[in-house]
Write a protein that holds these residues in place. Structure first.
Motif, short mmCIF file in Angstrom:
data_model
loop_
_atom_site.label_atom_id
_atom_site.label_comp_id
_atom_site.label_asym_id
_atom_site.label_seq_id
_atom_site.Cartn_x
_atom_site.Cartn_y
_atom_site.Cartn_z
N GLU A 125 -8.12 19.36 28.74
CA GLU A 125 -9.12 20.19 27.96
C GLU A 125 -8.89 21.36 29.19
OE1 GLU A 125 -12.77 18.53 28.62
OE2 GLU A 125 -13.00 18.46 30.90
N THR B 256 -11.40 23.89 31.45
CA THR B 256 -12.48 23.94 31.98
C THR B 256 -13.15 25.10 31.78
OG1 THR B 256 -11.86 24.34 34.40
CG2 THR B 256 -11.55 22.22 33.37
N PRO B 257 -14.28 25.48 31.82
CA PRO B 257 -15.13 26.88 32.11
C PRO B 257 -14.80 27.69 33.27
CG PRO B 257 -16.76 25.08 31.68
CD PRO B 257 -15.57 24.45 32.16
N ARG C 49 -9.51 26.30 34.36
CA ARG C 49 -8.59 25.49 34.97
C ARG C 49 -8.14 24.40 33.69
NH1 ARG C 49 -8.14 27.40 38.86
NH2 ARG C 49 -8.40 27.19 40.99
N ARG D 224 -7.83 20.45 32.79
CA ARG D 224 -8.33 19.33 33.39
C ARG D 224 -7.63 17.96 32.62
NH1 ARG D 224 -14.22 18.96 33.00
NH2 ARG D 224 -14.15 20.01 35.13
N GLU E 293 -6.32 19.95 37.21
CA GLU E 293 -7.09 19.05 37.97
C GLU E 293 -7.51 17.84 36.96
OE1 GLU E 293 -10.57 21.67 38.59
OE2 GLU E 293 -11.63 20.59 37.05
N ALA F 167 -9.90 14.79 35.92
CA ALA F 167 -11.29 14.31 35.94
C ALA F 167 -11.53 13.20 36.58
CB ALA F 167 -11.63 13.99 34.35
N THR G 186 -12.50 29.11 23.23
CA THR G 186 -13.70 28.40 23.42
C THR G 186 -14.95 29.09 22.81
OG1 THR G 186 -12.71 27.60 25.57
CG2 THR G 186 -15.22 27.58 25.29
N PRO H 185 -15.36 24.07 22.70
CA PRO H 185 -14.55 23.44 23.84
C PRO H 185 -12.97 23.18 23.35
CG PRO H 185 -16.62 22.23 23.60
CD PRO H 185 -16.57 23.20 22.42
N LYS I 189 -9.84 21.21 23.86
CA LYS I 189 -9.65 19.88 24.08
C LYS I 189 -8.63 19.17 23.17
CE LYS I 189 -13.49 17.58 25.99
NZ LYS I 189 -14.67 16.48 26.05
#
Lengths: 742, 165, 301
Positions: free
Chosen positions: A461, A463-464, A467, A469, A501, A503, A563, A568, A570
Motif C-alpha cells: 500500500e 502510505t499517507p 512511503r 508499505r 517499510e 507493516a 488516493t 487508499p 492498496k
C-alpha cells in the motif's frame, strides 16, 4: 535492466535499533496493572491426575489460578490435529506438560507459589524410545502409536536386488537438538469477553497463534488479534509452541481481567518446549560394480514426542529428502512418525531433512567403500541431472550441476591435495586430520500442495507519509525478512530502499501470508511482494496518473493523486502455483517442491588423540540458491546454519531421563562459542529461478542439512572409523577407538 | 528512605547519570537496569552467566549483569548498550556491526557489542585468536560469529589499526 | 529468577574486622559472598540454601598480589583476570594462569575470584589443580586470629573443607622455586571455551638427565574433590621417564582417581583421558611433545 537493489548488501532494516538497544522484545514491554504468569507442569512422563493441592503458606486469594476447566473454548492447541491439550485435565502424557497456570503482580511470590502447588499423579507405564513405541510396549497415542506413515514408491525395488553386484545396508541415528534461540519464549496478553483476546509476543507465525486462540477461546476470528514483536531468534522453535504460551497468557488475562506477561526462563524453555525430532534411518542399497545406484530401500522413523504437533510434515520433508540429489530408478521409502512420552518434538531449521540427509550422506560413503570407489566418484556417477526424476517422480526441469558444485567446493577446500596429504601425515602424527564432504538439496516452500492450501496473501500500500508499505504476516526473526522483502519491493517499484517499510506483523493489519518457515519467505512471499508491487504500478499507470518511466517523486505524487481521487491505494497478491506443478498427496508422487537449493559442503577436522575431541578447522559451503537478494544476509544465513549444525554434529546432546531433558541449562547443553567455529567460507552459485522474485529461491534451512554428514565423513577420513550417529561426542569416540585398537 | 524489609540503598552511575535506588541487595544488576531504570537494551538469555547477552561494563570491565548483585555496584560506574553511542552518533563498533551484518536477531547484540568494545579497549589490534577468546563468553546462535569477527576487524581498519590473522 | 528475593540478605561490612566480627557473633549464620559467579547461579535456579550473606567484594584487605623473594601471595579476592595478567605468575606459575584463562569467558574472569573458587569446592574447578601442584597454602582468618594451612588436604570430601564457620579464606601463598621446572596444564571441557571441565590435569616436574627429581600432579573432575596424586608422584620420583615408568605411573593414577558418570561425561572417558594426559605430561618432561609428529599416546592400565 540491471538490478539496482536486489543483490546488494543494503543494511538491515532494523539494524540501528538492534545495535543501540532500542529494539523492543517481548520482555522489554510492560503494561499498566500487568500480572506475571507462571506454569505448573507435570513431574512425570505419563499418569492420571488425581488431585491438585494448593499448599499452605501462600496467600492464594491474591492469585489468579487457571486449570483446564477454565478454558472457554476447546481444550486444545489446534494445528494439524486437536490431540494437544492447552492444559492437561485428566491425564498427562509427557514430563513438563502444563497443568495449572498462576498469575500474580509479585513475581517473586509467584515463584514461591509455583513451588507450593502439589500435583497428585498416579503414574502409568510410559514409552521413551522409537523401538519401544514401534513395539507397542504401551499404546500411548491412537491405536498404534503412529502419528503418520508415508510410503514412497518409484520403479520396482523388489526386482532390483537380483541385478545388484553389491547390497549395502546401514543404520543411522540422530539425536534431539534444542533450537536455543538466545531470547527465551514469551507473550503478553490482554483478554476479556467484551473485546476478545489480543497477544503480543516472540513468534514466527502470527496466524498459527491466531488459529489456536480462536479455538481455545471459541471466539470469532475478528475477536482475536496477534502481534509479533521483535523476536530474538526462532529456528523453528517459535513456530508452534508460541501458540501454547499465548493461550496460557490469554487464559490468565481472561480470568484476571488484567494484562498478563508470561516469560519462560531458560530452564523452562529448554525442558518444556519443542526440539528437533530424534531419528533412526535404515538403508538397503543395491549398486552395480560400476557404482550405479540400482535400488534404494529406506526406512525412516522419527520420534514425535507425546502429541502430533507438526510431526507429519516434518516426516514428509525428511522422507522426500531421504534419497538426496541423486538419480536412482528404483526407490522405496517407508517412514513413520511415532509417539513417545517426551515433550512434543517440533520444527527446527531443516525440518526432517537434516536427519535423513545425515543418514544418506553417511551411507553413500559406506557404499563407495564397498564398491571400491572414492566417495566423490560414487556420487559423481549418480548425481541427478535435468530431465531425471527424484524419489517422488518429480522431473527436474531447472538447470542443476551437482558435479560442478562439487568440483568448485573441492577446489576451494583443496580437497584432493588434502585427502592425500592427511593420509600420509596421519601415520606419523598423534592428532589425526581428515577431510569430508556432503552433497544435498533442500526444497523451498511447503511440501507438495502445502502452498496451494495456504494460498498466502501479501499486500502493498501507499502510505499517507509518502512511503510504500508491505503488508505481510512474515516475521523478522533475525534472518533478514524485512530487509530482503523491502529490497524486492524497491526493485519492483523502482523506488529507493528507504522508501519501503514493513507493516508490523499484526493479524489486525496484515493478511495471512502463512507462517515464517520452510525457507519460503524469500521465494514465496518475496514473489507475492513483487507481484503486489507490479499491481500497484499497473493501477497507477492504468489510471493515467503515472507514465511507465517514472522517478520516485513522480511515483509518490501519483500515489497521492490516486488516493485523493479513489481512496487508499492498496494491492494484494495471492499465491498461485507455477503451472507445471502437480502433487498427489495420496500416492506421494509428483512435484514435491517447486524449487530446490543445491549444495556441496566440505569440512576439515582434527581429532585430538589424547582427548578424542573433534575440532572443525576449515569449512567450505558452496551452494546454488538462485539469485541472492542480499549477499551479507545470505552469507549470514549460511554461516549461522553451519555453526548450528556443527553443534548438531559434535556438541549438542540432549540428555534424557524418563522423557525429561535433564541438562536444560546453557552450562550443560553445549552450543558452539566463538572459539569453536572454523572460518566458514561461503560461496553462492546463482542460477535465476523463473518463479522466484528476481530469480531467488530459498536458503535458510539449507546449511543445516549437509554440515553434520560432511563433518562426520571427515572424522571417518581421519580415523578410518565409520560413525553412524550424531552427536559424535568424545565419550563415543573413546569407546570406538578402544574397540578398533584391539 | 529505604525501609522496606531487607531492601537497601544503592547509589551508582549508569551511562554517566547518578541513581540512588532502594532495592533488594541480591537483586541482579540485570533487573536493576531493566526494571528499575527501564534500560531494556541489556538482555537476559540464560540467567546463569553462560550466554553473555546481559554483558555490561562495570568500571570499564566486562561483566555478566545477571551474576552481579545490586549491593556490589554501590559506588560503581556502569555502562550499558544505551550508553555506548555519543548521542545520535553511533560508536564505531555499532556502525561496524550494522555494515558487516554482525547483528541478526539482535538479542545477543548489545552484550556482544560491549564485549567487542571491551576487547578493543584492551587490545586495539586483536588477532583472530584474541577475538575468539575475547568474545567466547557471548553466545550467538544466528551468525556463526563470522560477521561478528568481520565487524571487529572493520573497527580496526577504521581506527587505523590492523587485525593480525 | 526462581528464588524469592525478599527472603535473602546481603550486607557489606565496612572492613575485614567487621566482617569477621559478624561471623564470630553468629557462627555459620553468615556465608561469605565474593564475586558471585557461583552463588548467583544458584540464586537464579532457586537452589541457594543459605539466606544471609556477607559481601566481601569491596574489602581491600583481601585484594592484591604481593611478590616476595620466597613466595607470591594472592588476596583471596584476586580475580582470574588479575591472575592471568600478572607477569610473575605467568613466568613461574603458568598452570595457574592457564587455569584462570580457561575459566568461563572474560566477564567471568573479571568477576570470579580464587578464594571464591576454593570455597565453592567444586571438584571440577579449573584453577585448584594448579594450586595443588604449586603447593599453595591458605591463610584462614577469624576474629580471634589466623592460621596457615596447606591447600593440599583442605577439601576433605565432596564440598567439605577445613574451614570453620567463623573463618574466611584471606590469602593464598605460592612458594617460589628457584629451579627450572616443567609445567603442564590441560583442561578438557565440553567445548573450547566457556566450558565446565570433564578432566583437568596439572603437573610440574623437575627433570635432570632424564630422571624425575621431583614431580607434582593434580587432577580435577575425577574424584569428589580436586585431587593431588601422591601415589602417582611416588612412582615417578627418582625414576627415568621411560616407557615402563610411564606405565607404572598410569597404573598408579588409575588407582588414585575415582571418576563417575554424569551428564557431562563418563567415568571411562575421564579415566582414559587422565591417563593419556599423564603420558603426554611425562613426554613433555623429556621435551618431545611439542614439536612434530610424536609417538602414539600410551594406553596403559
Amino acid at each position: 535492466m540491471a538490478n539496482r537493489l536486489v543483490g546488494r548488501a543494503v543494511p538491515r532494516k532494523e539494524g540501528g535499533d538492534k545495535v543501540t538497544g532500542k529494539a523492543r522484545y517481548i520482555d522489554d514491554l510492560t503494561f499498566p496493572g500487568m500480572l506475571y504468569g507462571a506454569t505448573v507442569r507435570s513431574p512425570c512422563a505419563r499418569g492420571r491426575i488425581k488431585g491438585i493441592h494448593f499448599e499452605g503458606g501462600i496467600p492464594w486469594d491474591g492469585f489468579t489460578i487457571v486449570t483446564a476447566t477454565d478454558i472457554p473454548g476447546k481444550n486444545c492447541i489446534v494445528l494439524l490435529s486437536d490431540d494437544h491439550p492447552g492444559l492437561a485435565q485428566r491425564v498427562v502424557n509427557h514430563p513438563e506438560e502444563p497443568i495449572v497456570l498462576l498469575a500474580h503482580p509479585d513475581k517473586y511470590l509467584l515463584e514461591e507459589a509455583r513451588r507450593s502447588v502439589r500435583l497428585e499423579i498416579e503414574s502409568l507405564p510410559a514409552v521413551f524410545t522409537i523401538e519401544e513405541s514401534l513395539a507397542r510396549k504401551e499404546i500411548i497415542w491412537g491405536r498404534d502409536n503412529i502419528f503418520k506413515s508415508i510410503r514412497v514408491e518409484k520403479g520396482n525395488v523388489d526386482e532390483a536386488w537380483a541385478q545388484a553386484d553389491f547390497i549395502v545396508e546401514g543404520e543411522y541415528r540422530t539425536g534431539a537438538q534444542e533450537q536455543l534461540y538466545i531470547e527465551p519464549n514469551g507473550m503478553i496478553a490482554v483478554a476479556n469477553p467484551q473485546e476478545g483476546v489480543t497477544v503480543w509476543g516472540s513468534m514466527q507465525c502470527p496466524y498459527y497463534v491466531h488459529k489456536a486462540l480462536v479455538c481455545l477461546f471459541g471466539l470469532p476470528e475478528s475477536k482475536v488479534r496477534v502481534i509479533q514483536v521483535e523476536t530474538g531468534g526462532g529456528f523453528g522453535g517459535k513456530e508452534e509452541y508460541p501458540s501454547m504460551i499465548a493461550g496460557h497468557a490469554a487464559l490468565l488475562a481472561w480470568k484476571s481481567g488484567k494484562p498478563v506477561k508470561l516469560i519462560y526462563d531458560r530452564a523452562e524453555d529448554m525442558a518444556a518446549t519443542t526440539k528437533r525430532h530424534p531419528s533412526r534411518t535404515r538403508h538397503r542399497t543395491a549398486v552395480s560394480k560400476e557404482g550405479k545406484l540400482l535400488a534404494m530401500e529406506i526406512e525412516f522413523v522419527i520420534d514425535g514426542g507425546a502429541y502430533m504437533t507438526l510431526s507429519p510434515v516434518v516426516l514428509s520433508r525428511g522422507t522426500i529428502h531421504a534419497a538426496g540429489p541423486y538419480h536412482c530408478p528404483n526407490i522405496r521409502i517407508q517412514s513413520r512418525a511415532v509417539a513417545t512420552n517426551a515433550p512434543p518434538h517440533g520444527a527446527f531449521r531443516g525440518f526432517g531433512a537434516p536427519q535423513s540427509t545425515f543418514a544418506l550422506e553417511r551411507h553413500l560413503n559406506k557404499v563407495a567403500r564397498v564398491v571400491g570407489l572414492s566417495p566423490e566418484e560414487l556420487r559423481r556417477r549418480n548425481f541427478i541431472r535435468e530431465g531425471q526424476s527424484t524419489a517422488t517422480g518429480q522431473v527436474i526441469r531447472e538447470k542443476v550441476d551437482m558435479a560442478g558444485l562439487m568440483e568448485r567446493a573441492f577446489e576451494l577446500s583443496r580437497y584432493y591435495a588434502k585427502t592425500q596429504r592427511f593420509a600420509e601425515e596421519n601415520r606419523g602424527r598423534r592428532d589425526k586430520k581428515g577431510i569430508g564432504f556432503a552433497c544435498f538439496l533442500h526444497g523451498a516452500g511447503f511440501t507438495g500442495s502445502g502452498e496451494k492450501y495456504l494460498a498466502s496473501v501479501v499486500g502493498v500500500e501507499a502510505t499517507p507519509a509518502g512511503r510504500a508499505r508491505i503488508l505481510a504476516a512474515s516475521t523478522e526473526i533475525g534472518q533478514g525478512a524485512n530487509t530482503i522483502l523491502c529490497q524486492i519491493a524497491a526493485e519492483a517499484l523502482g523506488l529507493e530502499y528507504d522508501q519501503i517499510e514493513m507493516a508490523s506483523p499484526d493479524t489486525g493489519v496484515v493478511p495471512n501470508s502463512g507462517p515464517t518457515v520452510a525457507s519460503r519467505t524469500c521465494m514465496i512471499i518475496g514473489k507475492l511482494v513483487e507481484s503486489a508491487c507490479l499491481a500497484v504500478k499497473q493501477t497507477l499507470v492504468g489510471s493515467g496518473l503515472l507514465k511507465p518511466d517514472y522517478s520516485p517523486e513522480e511515483f509518490f505524487r501519483a500515489c497521492a493523486a490516486y488516493t485523493q481521487k479513489c481512496g487508499p491505494l492498496k494491492a494484494f497478491s495471492q499465491y498461485q502455483p507455477p503451472p507445471e506443478i502437480h502433487w498427489d498427496e495420496e500416492k506421494y508422487r509428483g512435484d514435491a517442491y517447486s524449487a530446490y537449493a543445491w549444495a556441496v559442503y566440505v569440512a576439515e577436522v582434527t581429532v585430538d588423540s589424547l582427548t578424542y575431541e573433534v575440532h572443525v578447522d576449515d569449512f567450505v559451503a558452496v551452494q546454488e540458491v538462485g539469485k541472492v537478494i542480499n549477499p551479507v544476509l545470505g552469507g549470514g544465513q549460511i554461516e549461522g546454519g553451519v555453526a548450528q549444525a556443527i553443534g548438531y554434529a559434535l556438541f549438542e546432546n540432549v540428555v534424557w531421563q524418563e522423557g525429561r531433558m535433564v541438562n536444560s541449562q546453557m552450562t550443560n547443553y553445549i552450543i558452539p562459542t566463538a572459539a569453536d567455529v572454523p572460518r566458514i567460507r561461503t560461496y553462492f552459485d546463482e542460477v535465476p529461478y523463473a518463479h522466484g522474485p528476481a530469480g531467488a529461491k530459498g536458503l535458510g534451512e539449507l546449511p543445516m542439512d549437509g554440515t553434520a554428514p560432511a563433518i562426520v565423513n571427515a572424522i571417518e577420513d581421519a580415523l578410518g572409523i565409520g560413525l553412524d550417529q550424531i552427536p559424535v561426542l568424545p565419550e563415543h569416540l573413546v569407546e570406538l577407538l578402544e574397540v578398533s585398537r584391539v | 528512605m529505604c525501609d522496606e524489609r531487607h531492601k537497601v540503598n544503592v547509589t551508582c552511575r549508569v551511562n554517566g547519570r547518578e541513581y540512588t535506588l532502594c532495592v533488594f541487595p541480591l537483586m541482579r544488576l540485570l533487573d536493576v537496569l531493566r526494571e528499575e531504570l527501564r534500560l531494556t537494551g541489556t538482555k537476559e538469555g540464560c540467567g546463569e552467566g553462560e550466554c553473555g547477552a546481559c554483558s555490561v561494563l562495570i568500571d570499564g570491565e566486562l561483566v555478566n549483569s545477571c551474576l552481579v548483585p545490586a549491593l556490589q555496584v554501590n559506588g560503581a560506574e556502569i555502562t550499558t548498550i544505551e550508553g555506548i553511542a555519543d548521542g545520535d552518533r553511533l560508536h564505531t563498533v555499532q556502525e561496524a556491526f550494522i555494515e558487516a551484518g554482525g547483528a541478526q536477531c539482535g538479542i545477543c547484540t548489545p552484550g556482544m557489542i560491549l564485549a567487542a568494545v571491551s576487547l578493543l579497549g584492551r587490545m586495539p589490534e586483536p588477532s583472530e585468536e584474541d577475538m575468539r577468546a575475547g568474545l567466547a563468553g557471548n553466545l550467538c546462535r544466528c551468525t556463526g560469529y563470522m560477521k561478528i569477527f568481520e565487524a571487529v576487524a572493520r573497527v580496526c581498519q577504521k581506527t587505523g589499526t590492523k587485525v593480525n590473522a | 529468577m526462581r528464588s524469592c528475593l525478599p527472603d535473602y540478605e546481603l550486607v557489606a561490612p565496612a572492613n575485614l574486622r567487621e566482617a569477621l566480627a559478624l561471623m564470630a557473633g553468629e557462627p555459620g549464620a553468615w556465608k561469605p559472598f565474593a564475586g558471585g559467579t557461583d552463588l548467583m547461579v544458584l540464586l537464579e535456579a532457586g537452589k541457594l540454601p543459605h539466606k544471609r550473606f556477607l559481601s566481601l567484594w569491596h574489602l581491600r584487605e583481601l585484594k592484591g598480589i604481593e611478590v616476595s623473594p620466597t613466595a607470591v601471595t594472592l588476596g583471596a579476592l584476586t580475580t582470574y583476570t588479575e591472575v592471568l595478567r600478572h607477569p610473575v605468575l605467568q613466568q613461574e606459575f603458568p598452570c595457574l594462569c592457564q587455569g584462570a584463562r580457561e575459566t568461563g569467558g572474560v566477564a567471568t574472569q573479571n568477576r570470579g575470584t580464587l578464594g571464591g573458587n576454593i570455597a565453592n569446592a567444586s571438584p571440577a574447578a579449573d584453577s585448584p589443580p594448579a594450586l595443588l601442584v604449586y603447593d599453595a597454602e591458605l591463610e584462614l582468618v577469624s576474629a580471634t586470629g589466623s592460621r596457615w594451612v596447606p591447600y593440599r588436604g583442605f577439601h576433605s570430601s565432596y564440598k567439605q573443607m577445613d574451614l570453620r564457620p567463623n573463618e574466611l579464606i584471606a590469602r593464598i601463598r605460592l612458594p617460589r622455586v628457584g629451579r627450572p621446572r616443567r609445567h603442564y596444564y590441560r583442561k578438557v571441557g565440553t567445548r573450547k571455551a566457556q566450558a565446565i571441565s570433564k578432566v583437568v590435569f596439572a603437573g610440574v616436574a623437575e627433570v635432570e638427565g632424564g630422571v624425575v627429581r621431583d614431580v607434582r600432579i593434580a587432577l580435577g573432575s575425577v574424584a569428589p574433590t580436586v585431587l593431588r596424586c601422591a601415589k602417582t608422584e611416588a612412582v615417578l620420583r627418582g625414576h627415568p621417564t621411560v616407557e615402563s615408568t610411564v606405565a607404572a605411573a598410569q597404573a598408579a593414577l588409575a588407582g588414585e582417581i575415582a571418576p563417575i558418570d554424569d551428564f557431562r561425561s563418563t567415568a571411562k572417558y575421564r579415566r582414559r583421558v587422565s591417563l593419556n594426559l599423564l603420558a603426554v605430561f611425562l613426554q613433555s618432561c623429556l621435551g618431545t611433545v611439542e614439536q612434530g609428529p610424536g609417538p602414539e599416546p600410551w594406553y596403559g592400565a
